[in-house]
Design an enzyme around this catalytic site. Sequence first.
Site, mmCIF file in Angstrom:
data_model
loop_
_atom_site.group_PDB
_atom_site.id
_atom_site.type_symbol
_atom_site.label_atom_id
_atom_site.label_comp_id
_atom_site.label_asym_id
_atom_site.label_seq_id
_atom_site.Cartn_x
_atom_site.Cartn_y
_atom_site.Cartn_z
ATOM 1 C CB SER A 104 -0.907 -0.001 1.227
ATOM 2 O OG SER A 104 -1.810 1.086 1.142
ATOM 3 C CD GLU A 105 -0.957 3.629 -3.370
ATOM 4 O OE1 GLU A 105 -0.950 2.420 -3.089
ATOM 5 O OE2 GLU A 105 -1.710 4.140 -4.223
ATOM 6 C CG ASN A 106 -1.183 4.108 3.227
ATOM 7 O OD1 ASN A 106 -1.131 3.087 2.553
ATOM 8 N ND2 ASN A 106 -1.831 4.178 4.368
ATOM 9 C CB SER A 138 5.819 3.906 0.157
ATOM 10 O OG SER A 138 4.763 3.104 -0.312
#
Lengths: 217, 217, 230, 230
Positions: free
Chosen positions: B46-48, B88
Amino acid sequence: MSDARSRMVARAAREIRPGMVVNLGIGLPTKVVNHLPADFPVCLHSENGLTGIGPTLPDETADRNLIDAGGAYVSTIPGSAFFDSVVSFSLVRSGRLDLTLLGAFEVAGNGDLANWKIPGKFSPGAGGAIELAQKARRVVVMTTHVDRKGNPKLLAACSLPLTARGCVVRIYTDMAVVDITEAGFALCELAEGVSAADVRAATGAPIAIPDTAIPTF
Amino acid sequence: MSDARSRMVARAAREIRPGMVVNLGIGLPTKVVNHLPADFPVCLHSENGLTGIGPTLPDETADRNLIDAGGAYVSTIPGSAFFDSVVSFSLVRSGRLDLTLLGAFEVAGNGDLANWKIPGKFSPGAGGAIELAQKARRVVVMTTHVDRKGNPKLLAACSLPLTARGCVVRIYTDMAVVDITEAGFALCELAEGVSAADVRAATGAPIAIPDTAIPTF
Amino acid sequence: MRLSDKSTTIEAAIAGIADGATVMVGGFGVPGTPFALIQELRRQGQKDLTLIKNDANEAGMGIDHLIAGGQVRKLIVTHIGLNPHAVARMNNAEIEVEFCAQGILAERIRAGGAGLQAILTDIGVDTDLAQGKQVVEMNGRRLLVETALRADVALIHAARADPFGNLAYAATARNFNVAMAMAAARVIAEAETLGPLGTLSAEAVETPGAFVDHVVALGALSEEYGIVRR
Amino acid sequence: MRLSDKSTTIEAAIAGIADGATVMVGGFGVPGTPFALIQELRRQGQKDLTLIKNDANEAGMGIDHLIAGGQVRKLIVTHIGLNPHAVARMNNAEIEVEFCAQGILAERIRAGGAGLQAILTDIGVDTDLAQGKQVVEMNGRRLLVETALRADVALIHAARADPFGNLAYAATARNFNVAMAMAAARVIAEAETLGPLGTLSAEAVETPGAFVDHVVALGALSEEYGIVRR
C-alpha cells in the site's frame, strides 16, 4: 600532548555554545569534549550515524557495533539516536550542523580549506570532509600554526586541492586564535608566551594585528 | 456487484503469481484479494507505507493509525512492515513492484493509460497513479468494457490526459480478457455469454480475434 | 554532555509562524495528520499560507479548517479528491493548487531535507505534470528537474517523543512526516506521549531530534484523530 | 495471504554473482560489514568485480581479501586511508579507484534505490571531485549531476531478519546498508539472528523485505566481527 596544544584544545572548546549540534573532526578536534562540563547541553554528531555521542569506552566494555567516524568505540547518552549514512549527511547538508571543528593542511586568508589530498603523496579520499566544510553553519579549523618542517599552514592561497571554498571563519592554532575577515587573517588571541611578531613570522600571508591589548589563552 | 464483474474480479485474481509484490489500485482491484487462497504467498503493498496488507477490519476493532491508500482500515500479517512515503515510492520506482492492477478511464491499443483527469470535470490530482503505471513491472487494467453511457473505454488513442505512455499489457473487463500486443488489442478470453462480435462492437479500436476456440471465464 | 530540552507550549510553537509562510503538514488521510497544531494555527489565524501536504484531508477536518478560514493561498498536494470543498475552491480559483505525483512530492521534500537542490526523474515526463519543468538530457534520455522543497515550518505528528525532539511514529502514520521533519527551517512536532530523555532507545528513534526545533505534548486526543466512520 | 520464504545457504546466495559484477558492500569500518558474505565471495573467486563501499576495510580484513585475491577491478569509495594495501594497489594502478564525497556516495546509492536517475547538488562543485561531471544551471547556480548508482548485487549485514527479508540493524551498523539494500537487482542479506515471520514487528523493520532477495543466517561470528584491538 604539548602544553601549547592542550591550551589550544581547551580554548577551542569554548567555541561550543549551549544547544549546538556539533561535528568534531578526527584527531585533535575530538579532544575538545574533554574540556566541556559534564552537564553541558550539546549534541555531538558522528557522520557514520549517531547523534548524542557518549564517552569513549575501553575494549573490554565496548560495543562492537558502536563506533564514531574515527573508529573509536563510543557510547550513547539518554536521547542518543542511530541512523544511516543517508540521514547523517542529510543533517549536514541541510544546515542542521551548527558547528564543525576540522583539521587542515592549509587554510587561505579567504577561508579556503585544503585538508584531504596531497597529490602524489596522500590521496586516500575525502570521506565526509567536503560536506562538513561546505555545509556546517560555522566551520572552524584546529591545526598547528606551521607544519613539521616549519612551513606556514595559514597562506595567501591554498596550493593543495581544495576541500571547500571560503568556508573557514576561525582558526585555533598552538600559537594564536585567528579570525578570517573580509580583509583576510586577523589575530584575535595569542597563546601564552607567543608574541604577535611570532605569529606574523609564522603566517604565510598578511595578518591584521589589533592595536589594543591582545588576550592570551 | 454484478455477476459479470464478480467473474472479472475472480479471473483477474489469477494474474497474481506466488511470491509477487503487488499493488492493488483503489476500487475494484482491491477486491481480487477475496479470491486468493488463505495461504497464498504474496506481498501486498500500500503506497501510504505498508507491505503485507492483512484483512480489512470493522470500525470496532480498527487501528486508527493503520489504513491502506484508499482509507480502509486494514491489519498486518506476520512479516508486515511499515515505512514512510519516500521508501514506499522508492519500492515502486526501483522496480520492486511485480504487478499493479489499476482502474482506467481509457486504455489505448498501444498501452497508453488515462485514469486520473477529465479536464473541466474531474481533476483531484494523480496521487500515486503515475508512478504505479510507469514503474510496476507489469501493469494490468481492470475496468468495465464500456462507460456508463455505453461508450468504449478501449480506444485507438486516449483522448484524456495520460497517466503513463505504453504501460498497460493486459485488460480485464466484464466482457473479455484483452492483451496489448505490438499490433494492438488482442482478444484472449470471453466472459460467459459474450461473443467475440459483442467485444468487437464494444471496443473503440481494431481488436485481433483468434481463429481458434476462445476460453471463457 | 546532555541533550537540550525543546519542549514548549502549542501556543508558543505556532506563534512562530508568520503570515505568508510555507508550511509542510504531515499525514496521509487521518494517520499522521497533526490536527492539534492545525487547530492552533486556525485559532491564531495566520494568513496567506502555502501548505505542502499529501492531501487536503476531508471537508470539515484538518487543513480544511485553514482553507475554509481563508488562510490558504496555495496548496502543493498529490490528491484532494476526498475534499469536495477544496476541489470547489480550486475550481473557483479561490486557492491555487499545484499537483505532484505522490512519490515525487515525497522526493522533493526529502531532497530539501537532504540539502540537495533537485532530483532528475523520468516520472511524469509524458504527462501534464511535466508542463513548465526544466528538462535535462542525460545519456540521451529526457529527464525532468524536480526541484527540492523546503518550508519555513513543518507540522509533524509523532506517536512518541522525548524533549530533545527524537520522534517515533505509529503504523501508517509515518507517511510524509518522516521527510517533512527534515525539510523545514522550524520543525514543530506534536506527540501523543512525551517522555524523558531515554524514553526512546537510540534504535527506536525514527526522526533524530537534531532535525526538530519544538516538541509539544498532546493531552487527550480530539475526535479528529479517531476512526472515521463512513 | 502469507509472505514468502527467501532464506537460503550462503553458497547458493553468492553463487548468483557473475564475473564482472558490480557489487555494493555495506559497512563503515567493522560495524555493518558483511564479512561472511565477503569470505564466501573470496572462496568462490568471482573476478573483475567493481565494488561500491564506503571504505576498503583494513589490510587483511573484509574486502581487502578480495583486493588481495586479485578479484577487484575497480573501487567506488569515499576513503581508503585505513588500508595501506589498497592505497598501494591504487598507486600502482593495479586497481582503479573512484572517490565520492561520503554523503554523495550515500545519495547516489539511495537515488538508485529510489528509481531516480540522478541528483543535483552543489557539493564538491569547487573541488577535484567535480572533474568530468555534467553541470546543470538552475536559477543561475552551477550544480553537479551526480548519477544514481545501482548494482548487480548488494551484500548486506543485518542484526536481525525474518525469512521474508525484513531487516533490522544494530547501532552504527546501519551506515550504508540501509541504502544499498534498496539499490541492487539482487540483494543478499546475512543476519546474526534469523527468526520466523513476526520476529520483527512491523514497526521494528528498517529494510522492508520487499527489497531483499536472499537471507542467510550466520552461525558463530568470525573474529573479524569483533572488537578491533589497536
